[in-house]
Design a protein around this motif. Structure first.
Motif, PDB file in Angstrom:
ATOM      1  N   GLN A 172       0.641  -1.350   0.106  1.00  9.33           N
ATOM      2  CA  GLN A 172      -0.079   0.185   0.629  1.00  9.33           C
ATOM      3  C   GLN A 172       0.796   0.842   0.161  1.00  9.33           C
ATOM      4  N   LYS A 173       1.742   1.226   0.762  1.00  9.44           N
ATOM      5  CA  LYS A 173       2.958   1.823   1.082  1.00  9.44           C
ATOM      6  C   LYS A 173       4.031   2.914  -0.748  1.00  9.44           C
ATOM      7  N   THR A 174       3.853   1.514  -0.939  1.00  9.89           N
ATOM      8  CA  THR A 174       4.028   2.188  -2.949  1.00  9.89           C
ATOM      9  C   THR A 174       3.048   2.578  -3.480  1.00  9.89           C
ATOM     10  N   GLN A 175       2.136   2.156  -3.162  1.00 12.86           N
ATOM     11  CA  GLN A 175       0.494   2.592  -4.271  1.00 12.86           C
ATOM     12  C   GLN A 175       0.771   3.907  -3.693  1.00 12.86           C
ATOM     13  N   GLU A 176       0.481   3.890  -2.966  1.00 10.65           N
ATOM     14  CA  GLU A 176       0.566   5.597  -2.576  1.00 10.65           C
ATOM     15  C   GLU A 176       1.806   6.433  -3.099  1.00 10.65           C
ATOM     16  N   LYS A 177       2.549   6.288  -3.207  1.00 12.29           N
ATOM     17  CA  LYS A 177       3.907   6.381  -3.235  1.00 12.29           C
ATOM     18  C   LYS A 177       3.806   7.041  -4.917  1.00 12.29           C
ATOM     19  N   ILE A 178       3.410   5.921  -5.421  1.00 16.46           N
ATOM     20  CA  ILE A 178       3.254   5.902  -7.125  1.00 16.46           C
ATOM     21  C   ILE A 178       2.216   7.156  -7.228  1.00 16.46           C
ATOM     22  N   TRP A 179       0.732   7.039  -6.856  1.00 18.28           N
ATOM     23  CA  TRP A 179       0.096   8.315  -6.538  1.00 18.28           C
ATOM     24  C   TRP A 179      -0.145   9.291  -6.664  1.00 18.28           C
ATOM     25  N   GLU A 180       1.093   9.769  -5.251  1.00 11.83           N
ATOM     26  CA  GLU A 180       1.904  11.153  -4.836  1.00 11.83           C
ATOM     27  C   GLU A 180       1.846  11.347  -5.689  1.00 11.83           C
ATOM     28  N   PHE A 181       3.294  10.935  -6.293  1.00 14.45           N
ATOM     29  CA  PHE A 181       3.845  10.986  -8.151  1.00 14.45           C
ATOM     30  C   PHE A 181       2.763  11.369  -8.981  1.00 14.45           C
ATOM     31  N   LYS A 182       2.078  10.665  -9.266  1.00 14.10           N
ATOM     32  CA  LYS A 182       1.110  10.620 -10.265  1.00 14.10           C
ATOM     33  C   LYS A 182       0.609  12.061  -9.947  1.00 14.10           C
ATOM     34  N   GLY A 183      -0.103  12.894  -8.994  1.00 13.53           N
ATOM     35  CA  GLY A 183      -0.662  13.905  -8.259  1.00 13.53           C
ATOM     36  C   GLY A 183       0.867  15.415  -8.865  1.00 13.53           C
ATOM     37  N   LYS A 184       1.313  14.495  -7.857  1.00 17.15           N
ATOM     38  CA  LYS A 184       2.432  15.933  -8.327  1.00 17.15           C
ATOM     39  C   LYS A 184       2.573  16.232 -10.040  1.00 17.15           C
ATOM     40  N   LEU A 185       2.717  15.173 -10.585  1.00 10.77           N
ATOM     41  CA  LEU A 185       2.648  15.659 -11.978  1.00 10.77           C
ATOM     42  C   LEU A 185       1.781  16.101 -12.498  1.00 10.77           C
ATOM     43  N   GLU A 186       0.547  16.121 -12.480  1.00 12.85           N
ATOM     44  CA  GLU A 186      -0.600  16.665 -13.250  1.00 12.85           C
ATOM     45  C   GLU A 186      -0.620  18.569 -12.318  1.00 12.85           C
ATOM     46  N   LYS A 187      -0.303  18.519 -10.957  1.00  7.89           N
ATOM     47  CA  LYS A 187       0.040  19.385 -10.141  1.00  7.89           C
ATOM     48  C   LYS A 187       0.394  20.622 -11.497  1.00  7.89           C
ATOM     49  N   HIS A 188       1.864  20.796 -11.917  1.00  6.37           N
ATOM     50  CA  HIS A 188       2.332  20.690 -12.599  1.00  6.37           C
ATOM     51  C   HIS A 188       2.322  20.949 -14.039  1.00  6.37           C
ATOM     52  N   LEU A 189       1.833  20.041 -14.488  1.00  6.99           N
ATOM     53  CA  LEU A 189       1.459  19.857 -15.956  1.00  6.99           C
ATOM     54  C   LEU A 189       0.182  20.028 -16.196  1.00  6.99           C
ATOM     55  N   THR A 190      -0.550  21.909 -16.208  1.00  8.63           N
ATOM     56  CA  THR A 190      -1.173  21.866 -16.351  1.00  8.63           C
ATOM     57  C   THR A 190      -1.974  23.184 -17.775  1.00  8.63           C
ATOM     58  N   GLY A 191      -2.972  23.128 -17.978  1.00  4.51           N
ATOM     59  CA  GLY A 191      -3.489  24.072 -19.087  1.00  4.51           C
ATOM     60  C   GLY A 191      -3.818  23.444 -20.369  1.00  4.51           C
ATOM     61  N   ARG A 192      -3.965  24.326 -21.445  1.00  4.93           N
ATOM     62  CA  ARG A 192      -4.701  23.732 -22.432  1.00  4.93           C
ATOM     63  C   ARG A 192      -3.947  22.453 -22.964  1.00  4.93           C
ATOM     64  N   LYS A 193      -2.981  22.039 -23.351  1.00 12.14           N
ATOM     65  CA  LYS A 193      -1.647  22.064 -24.065  1.00 12.14           C
ATOM     66  C   LYS A 193      -1.299  20.627 -23.749  1.00 12.14           C
TER      67      LYS A 193
END
Length: 1127
Positions: free
Chosen positions: A794-815
């Motif tokens: 579960q911890k690894t899974q949480e880390k993966i989702w946290e990593f994905k969340g960070k990417l989504e936070k920075h990759l914003t905008g239409r393109k």
């Protein structure tokens, strides 16, 4: 002074509660080795007069010459306090940033550390680094403030000024510790909160604002350094004195009659003594009073120094008699005042007593190991302690107990391997002869003499002339030689070894549990070994008989051949080593490369890898002067790789042998070792190979003369320059938006790829999480292969989702819409800072989802060739178009991917059957099918016949362009390259952070050297109470060679830099820039031959790699006019 024999040490090793494993950590030149000398002299190993001059722990010649420690070495000391006897395993470590890997190896096997700080320089960059390393390994620090004599002699402070200066230093160090502690508490609180939020989603509102909750209730009193707690000692190692305030509290409690406990609390701090009332009061009440520390302690030391330096003999004699000391006549008459000070102070305030008493009272024994540290050591990667098998969790008790009974599992951690000359091993040392052996020798010498006389009288010409000759030729000598005593056999024993290797490798290790005995069989667990893997391979589990185990990856079996007690430059043989001790193990060089975990049970996990502060960045290519000596070089480099924890050895595709080191000093040491110890041949070394990265940026808004570029003109200008430089072949479509559409050579597939620069934050996140990306990659590959892997924790899974969340936070905008979900792969090597995004409608693949269950026939066709596309992307990111260096911060978007109708299921299935093995990594395929201009010309001629044959579907068709998956790899690689070339390309340079301490008068020269080498100053601040400035700057690695020497020369040794690799930075200038607008022509001239830094770097790399460099050798060819014609 205690001179302990080996038997005494062996006896002390058995009492685990009284063992202290400590290392000395500090910034370079703060006095670690001198302090170690003083502690060693207390055991009578070296003379106290030589302490500080001898630097006993620096056993290498280059360490003595340079005056810095380059490797960590251990020594065992005996210390008696009252009836208690302690064994102190002291490890001296380097302070130079290039050797910080040695600090990591030392810290891992210790339970406590002494942080040494220079009283003048205070907290330096490396002090912060070692504090952080100690903190990460959960070991307890104590503080030694050294070089107090410099405050008196150099800075000429008054006692009051010195007191406020020391208070200041203490404040700085506690602030550092505080930040480390705070971040840890807040991290734990955040973890608890996420857990509680997972349980209940209600009532989250009120915790948002108060970030400091949880800090109040955590006890941090043990954490900070303060003299009243007894974890700070003030010393001057070169003068041999040191004290904690407890020493003075004991003296003054008898003299003044105030309780010792009260004095302990008030000797440090703003308290003063009212002699009439015999009371201690706060300074606030009466101004102008001196604090107790100044009045009772510092003033006495200052007056002693004053008397000795002014050669006031009467006063010195008075002080000596009042302290009840005896000074030898030699010291009293000596002209050097330092000798007198040393003689008086080392008796009055012996440094070894002050430091070792603090170590024994304040630092933990191996029995006091915290459960937190044990769990941290046992959990590698993203595992948690709870996810380990139960048998493995049971080992935690063995760690904590540190038991020496026979049933206890033997757990040893090897933190590094070090090379020792074979002659220095105890079994090869000549030992003194016994009385009988001496008598035998005498008898034999008489016999020889008699024979010689007889031979001389009988037949003179044949008689041998020397003893040696007689020894060889006389036939009678053959018999006694067999009975010759051990002495000669011992000295001759290493002869066969000497030819093969002069160096023996010894493992620098610590026993964490059980008793290490000579001859014991033990498992060597590599860093990738997993007890879970063992359970899967061995059906009976950990209870399986250990003799007939099937081969398990990363696990080997070996025997503990020799055990040694490490005594600085000496080694002593041991039969067994009880738990909690530091030891050397011989005979592991074939089983252990750099570090390893040794255990008697296969259920033990390998310890977490050592965390190194410095990253190896400086590369050189090495080759022998005489090519016939290549085998020796290869063997020598293998040995060097084993002997140094930080060095890396690579063989590049070009066949070059590359040495990767942490900095210039480290490089020099590695090359010296290679020449003199390991390879013993002459080697030639290339210029340093400087790593670069390639990237793209957004199109610039202004041109080189800061004129705004108009919309129309911008596109025209970029394409005008790009077309000349990239020369994109025909048949490849380039969109105005930078979309490249390229067909495979057989026209069966078409790829459309676009390159977009990634935001800086995203690149940083990708770099930081490379381990996580690697574990995701392993997971998906094992699922794809259908291996039944363990469920993701579960911890690894949480880390993966946290990593994905960070990417989504920075990759914003239409393109960037939906980009994160469409990430198909990371590169290079599947874990780098570039991403491949699939936006093709026909085929969706993502790194976040596992393999799809059932898919349509169309999608499965695409999936078959998907790996080829990924391999092409990996190849493209591994070597960019500018100078074949890896890419960084680029996102490749696969917009369309069309498979032509003629690749009918019949043909393509047969084809893919023929290629199922080719769709793996397939990185070699790119070499077999080059996509160049020649192929483009042939395309039209060959595509039709191929289509006809493929439609028949009789047999798997062999295409004249090679296997189809190989063509896809090559086409994808080309597409990515062209997509890069239509965007503004930039080079990224590796940057060092550079910390320089300099006095105010040489500040200008430091800046001159920095600006000459393209450095950039970030901040400068003055150290309070001194005239020292601390300058923080960044400097390209490419410009750093010879930087330290140049700064020292220019500033007459008053400034010395510390360089640590920190980040990659885009070089702003365009390497392909040529003037295009009128203003640029006016400003730069037609040739624009002013220095372009990016082009200079790019051409240098291209030249080194043997690529084409566009430069004119002769610019203006004119007739040469010689001097004679000129007259």
């Amino acid at each position: 002074m205690v001179l302990s024999g080996l038997d005494k040490m062996i006896q002390l090793q058995k009492n685990t509660a009284n063992i202290r494993n400590i290392c000395v950590l500090a910034h370079v030149d703060h006095g670690k080795t001198t302090l170690a000398d003083c502690l060693i002299s207390s055991n009578g190993i070296i003379s106290s007069r030589l302490a500080g001059k001898l630097r006993y722990m620096d056993s290498r010649e280059d360490e003595q010459v340079r005056g810095i420690t380059m490797k960590s070495s251990a020594i065992s000391l005996h210390y008696a306090e009252g009836s208690e006897e302690y064994l102190i395993n002291l490890i001296d470590s380097p302070g130079h940033v290039d050797f910080s890997s040695e600090v990591s190896t030392a810290v891992r096997i210790c339970d406590g550390c002494i942080i040494v700080v220079d009283a003048v320089e205070g907290v330096c960059p490396q002090t912060q680094a070692v504090l952080r390393q100690a903190w990460l390994e959960n070991i307890r620090p104590v503080l030694v403030i050294n070089k107090i004599d410099r405050l008196i002699v150099e800075l000429k402070f008054t006692p009051q000024e010195a007191y406020s200066h020391l208070k200041n230093i203490l404040g700085q160090i506690n602030a550092l510790t505080g930040t480390l502690f705070t971040s840890k508490v807040l991290e734990e609180r955040a973890e608890r909160e996420t857990e509680s939020q997972a349980k209940s989603h209600s009532e989250q509102g009120d915790q948002v604002y108060d970030w400091s909750t949880g800090l109040e209730d955590v006890d941090d009193s043990q954490l900070y350094f303060s003299p009243e707690q007894g974890n700070v000692v003030f010393t001057s190692a070169i003068d041999g004195w040191g004290f904690g305030i407890e020493h003075f509290a004991r003296i003054y409690s008898q003299k003044i009659g105030i309780k010792k406990e009260v004095l302990l609390k008030t000797l440090w701090g703003d308290y003063y003594i009212n002699m009439k009332a015999k009371k201690i009061m706060k300074v606030d009440q009466a101004k102008g009073k001196k604090p107790l520390f100044v009045q009772l302690i510092l003033e006495n030391i200052w007056s002693l120094y004053d008397a000795v330096l002014k050669k006031d003999k009467e006063k010195v004699d008075k002080i000596v008699t009042s302290l009840g000391l005896k000074i030898g006549a030699r010291e009293a008459r000596h002209s050097d005042p330092k000798v007198q000070i040393n003689a008086i102070c080392s008796q009055w305030l012996p440094i070894s007593h002050a430091v070792l008493a603090m170590v024994c009272q304040k630092l933990p024994s191996p029995l006091d190991m915290t459960s937190e540290r044990v769990e941290k050591l046992m959990c590698t990667g993203s595992q948690t302690f709870e996810s380990l098998p139960l048998e493995t969790q049971a080992l935690k008790a063995a760690f904590m107990k540190c038991g020496s009974e026979d049933t206890a599992p033997v757990i040893i951690f090897v933190s590094k391997m070090f090379a020792v000359d074979v002659k220095a091993l105890p079994q090869n040392k000549p030992r003194p002869l016994t009385q009988e052996e001496m008598a035998q020798r005498r008898e034999r010498a008489r016999q020889r003499h008699a024979e010689k006389l007889a031979a001389a009288q009988g037949q003179a010409p044949q008689g041998p002339t020397q003893d040696g000759g007689a020894l060889e030729t006389s036939p009678q000598e053959d018999e006694p030689r067999g009975e010759e005593p051990d002495m000669t056999s011992v000295s001759r024993q290493p002869a066969p070894q000497e030819e093969s290797s002069q160096e023996a490798f010894i493992a620098f290790a610590r026993v964490f549990s059980g008793v290490a005995r000579r001859g014991k069989k033990i498992f060597v667990l590599g860093p990738k070994y997993s007890p879970v893997d063992f359970l899967q391979r061995v059906p009976q589990g950990f209870s399986a008989p250990l003799e007939d185990l099937p081969p398990v990856p990363h696990m080997a079996c070996c025997t503990l051949e020799n055990l040694y007690l490490l005594m600085g430059r000496e080694l002593e043989d041991l039969e067994e080593v009880p738990p909690g001790n530091v030891l050397g193990i011989g005979g592991l060089q074939d089983s252990v490369l750099k570090s390893a975990t040794l255990c008697s049970l296969p259920s033990c996990p390998p310890f977490i890898p050592l965390n190194f502060e410095a990253t190896p960045i400086v590369r050189v290519a090495v080759e022998p002067k005489h090519p016939s000596e290549m085998p020796q070089l290869v063997k020598g480099m293998k040995l060097l790789n084993q002997a140094d924890p930080c060095v890396q050895i690579l063989i590049q595709e070009t066949g070059e042998h590359v040495l990767v080191t942490a900095g210039e000093v480290h490089l020099q040491r590695c090359l010296d070792d290679l020449r003199e110890r390991f390879a013993k041949i002459h080697i030639s070394v290339s210029e340093p190979i400087i790593p670069f990265r390639e990237t793209i940026t957004k199109p610039p808004k202004v041109d080189m003369v800061n004129e705004e570029i108009g919309r129309q003109q911008k596109v025209a200008v970029i394409h005008q320059t790009k077309e000349e430089q990239s020369k994109i072949p025909e048949g490849i479509l380039v969109d105005s938006d930078g979309l490249i559409t390229i067909p495979t050579p057989n026209k069966l597939a078409t790829l459309s790829v676009r390159a977009i620069p990634l935001p800086e934050e995203v690149t940083r996140i990708l770099e930081e999480n490379s381990d996580l990306i690697r574990s995701m990659e392993l997971l998906t590959s094992s699922l794809n292969e259908g291996r039944n892997t363990q469920a993701i924790h579960q911890k690894t899974q949480e880390k993966i989702w946290e990593f994905k969340g960070k990417l989504e936070k920075h990759l914003t905008g239409r393109k960037w819409r939906n980009t994160v979900d469409q990430i198909w792969s990371f590169g290079p090597r599947k874990c780098g800072p570039n991403i491949l995004v699939s936006r093709s409608e026909d085929f969706q693949s993502s790194v976040w989802s596992g393999p799809a269950g059932r898919e349509s026939k169309e999608a499965s066709r695409f999936r078959d060739f998907g790996n080829s596309i990924v391999s092409g992307f990996q190849l493209a990111t591994l070597s960019g178009p500018m100078c074949e260096e890896p890419l960084m911060g680029v996102c490749f978007v696969l917009e369309k991917w069309e498979l032509n109708k003629c690749a009918e299921p019949g043909a393509s299935d047969k084809q893919s059957q023929g290629q199922c093995d080719l769709t793996g990594e397939g990185q070699e395929k790119s070499k077999t099918c080059p996509v160049g201009d020649e192929n483009q010309e042939q395309q039209d001629g060959y595509s039709e016949p191929f289509e006809e044959t493929s439609q028949k579907g009789d047999s798997p068709v062999i295409d004249c362009y090679g296997p189809f998956s190989g063509q896809l790899i090559a086409t994808m690689k080309e597409a990515c390259r062209y997509a890069l070339q239509v965007k503004p390309q930039r080079l990224m340079a590796a940057m060092y952070t550079c910390d320089i301490m300099a006095t105010s008068d040489v500040l200008g020269r430091v800046y001159a050297v920095l600006s000459k080498r393209e450095g950039r100053v970030l901040q400068e601040e003055m150290k309070e109470g001194t005239d020292m400035f601390i300058i923080k700057a960044v400097l390209p690695v490419a410009e750093s060679f010879g930087f330290a020497d140049e700064i020292r020369k220019r500033t007459s040794g008053l400034a010395s830099p510390q360089l640590v690799f920190s980040h990659w930075e885009v070089i702003p200038s365009d390497p392909f820039w040529v003037p295009t607008t009128e203003e640029e022509y006016l400003h730069f001239g037609e040739k624009a031959d002013s220095e372009n830094q990016a082009r200079k770097y790019m051409n240098a790399v291209r030249k080194r790699k043997g690529l084409y460099v566009e430069e004119k050798i002769v610019e203006h060819a004119e007739k040469q006019r010689t001097l004679s014609k000129n007259k």
